[in-house]
Design a protein around this motif. Structure first.
Motif, short mmCIF file in Angstrom:
data_model
loop_
_atom_site.label_atom_id
_atom_site.label_comp_id
_atom_site.label_asym_id
_atom_site.label_seq_id
_atom_site.Cartn_x
_atom_site.Cartn_y
_atom_site.Cartn_z
N THR A 49 0.76 -0.99 0.15
CA THR A 49 -0.02 -0.02 0.06
C THR A 49 0.77 1.46 0.00
O THR A 49 0.30 2.41 -0.10
CB THR A 49 -0.96 -0.02 1.37
OG1 THR A 49 -0.04 0.08 2.44
CG2 THR A 49 -1.72 -1.03 1.31
N GLN A 50 1.94 1.13 0.41
CA GLN A 50 3.14 2.24 0.27
C GLN A 50 4.45 2.07 0.28
O GLN A 50 4.76 0.95 0.55
CB GLN A 50 2.71 3.04 1.79
CG GLN A 50 3.58 4.19 1.95
CD GLN A 50 3.36 4.86 3.50
OE1 GLN A 50 2.30 5.47 3.73
NE2 GLN A 50 4.24 4.65 4.32
N VAL A 51 5.07 2.94 -0.73
CA VAL A 51 6.75 2.72 -0.49
C VAL A 51 7.27 3.98 -0.28
O VAL A 51 6.67 5.04 -0.84
CB VAL A 51 6.90 2.22 -1.95
CG1 VAL A 51 8.42 2.30 -2.16
CG2 VAL A 51 6.53 1.09 -2.08
N GLU A 89 -1.86 2.23 -10.42
CA GLU A 89 -3.23 3.10 -10.64
C GLU A 89 -3.59 3.39 -9.32
O GLU A 89 -3.84 2.66 -8.13
CB GLU A 89 -4.05 2.29 -11.31
CG GLU A 89 -5.30 3.14 -11.64
CD GLU A 89 -6.44 2.03 -12.36
OE1 GLU A 89 -7.68 2.75 -12.56
OE2 GLU A 89 -6.11 1.08 -12.77
N GLY A 90 -3.76 4.91 -9.06
CA GLY A 90 -4.50 5.41 -7.75
C GLY A 90 -3.29 5.87 -6.75
O GLY A 90 -3.79 6.33 -5.58
N ASP A 124 4.52 -7.17 -7.31
CA ASP A 124 5.50 -6.13 -7.16
C ASP A 124 4.92 -4.75 -7.25
O ASP A 124 4.17 -4.42 -8.24
CB ASP A 124 6.56 -6.30 -8.40
CG ASP A 124 7.09 -7.75 -8.18
OD1 ASP A 124 6.91 -8.44 -6.76
OD2 ASP A 124 8.01 -8.18 -9.02
N GLY A 125 5.56 -3.98 -6.53
CA GLY A 125 5.40 -2.40 -6.69
C GLY A 125 6.10 -1.63 -7.39
O GLY A 125 7.39 -1.78 -7.13
N ALA A 165 -4.35 -0.84 -1.92
CA ALA A 165 -3.50 -1.97 -1.67
C ALA A 165 -3.42 -2.73 -3.12
O ALA A 165 -4.18 -2.98 -4.02
CB ALA A 165 -4.02 -2.89 -0.78
N LEU A 166 -2.06 -3.15 -3.53
CA LEU A 166 -1.99 -4.12 -4.77
C LEU A 166 -2.40 -5.45 -4.69
O LEU A 166 -2.58 -5.98 -3.37
CB LEU A 166 -0.48 -4.06 -5.29
CG LEU A 166 0.41 -2.58 -5.29
CD1 LEU A 166 1.72 -2.77 -6.03
CD2 LEU A 166 -0.45 -1.81 -6.43
N ALA A 167 -2.36 -6.25 -5.55
CA ALA A 167 -2.77 -7.81 -5.52
C ALA A 167 -1.70 -8.26 -4.69
O ALA A 167 -0.62 -7.99 -4.72
CB ALA A 167 -3.11 -8.16 -6.73
#
Length: 205
Positions: free
Chosen positions: A51-53, A73-74, A96-97, A90-92
């Motif tokens: 959710t955050q980097v 996205e978003g 990878d982010g 949140a990514l799936a």
């Protein structure tokens, strides 16, 4: 996925301890202008999504000189005094982010270290902040971008020498007003002196 990023599997499960945060560039050269930096936060959790980097760039890259060019996205970028934070939905799980930024100018250095902290939607935090050493790679190494030497003609000039200090300006010494000469106490003032000349010897009429 950004065209600047290397081809990767969109969804990938990564075991804890084997994932890494990485950085690449299309212009990995000292003093490169408008270089694109591409970051990959490899998925470390098989139960939660990123959710955050948060990224702390090295000295010479000011957060205000960073422009976001690609992100999930978003997700949005927020700058801070010591770096920037990229966050969003949140990514799936297992994804990878990946994000890319553009820097105004890279520093004149051999390598750049980007300390990175990743946060998942279950509260798990992965800290890739260990600085590189000559001996071995740490358990949680920070992403490192190695740079080629600056191109000829693109080397920073040496700092200009400061001009020599000017001598102190001394104020001109004021001259006292001129005074009329003081007559000698035994000397008769000019207005009281008798006329000098030969005596008048003409007979009285």
């Amino acid at each position: 996925m950004s065209p600047h990023l290397p081809a990767r599997t969109a969804l990938r499960c990564a075991l804890t301890g084997t994932a890494h945060a990485e950085v690449e560039s299309d212009a990995a050269r000292a003093l490169a202008v408008n270089a694109t930096l591409s970051f990959v936060s490899e998925a470390e959790s098989d139960t939660a999504g990123l959710t955050q980097v948060r990224v702390v760039p090295p000295k010479g890259i000011a957060p205000g000189d960073v422009t976001l060019t690609d992100a999930p996205e978003g997700w949005e970028l927020k700058s801070a005094d010591d770096g920037y934070t990229l966050s969003g939905p949140a990514l799936a799980t297992g994804a990878d982010g990946e994000h890319s930024i553009r820097g105004r100018r890279l520093p004149d250095a051999e390598q750049l270290v980007f300390r990175t902290v990743e946060t998942y939607d279950d509260g798990e935090v992965a800290r890739w902040i260990e600085l590189p050493t000559d001996d071995k790679e740490g358990e949680q190494p920070a992403p490192v971008l190695r740079l080629e030497p600056a191109a000829s003609g693109n080397v920073l000039p040496p700092p200009a020498r400061p001009p020599p200090p000017r001598p102190a300006a001394y104020p001109r010494r004021a001259h006292p007003p001129r005074r009329s000469p003081t007559p000698h106490p035994l000397q008769e003032p000019p207005s009281h002196r008798t006329a000098t000349g030969p005596p008048d010897c003409s007979p009285d009429p």
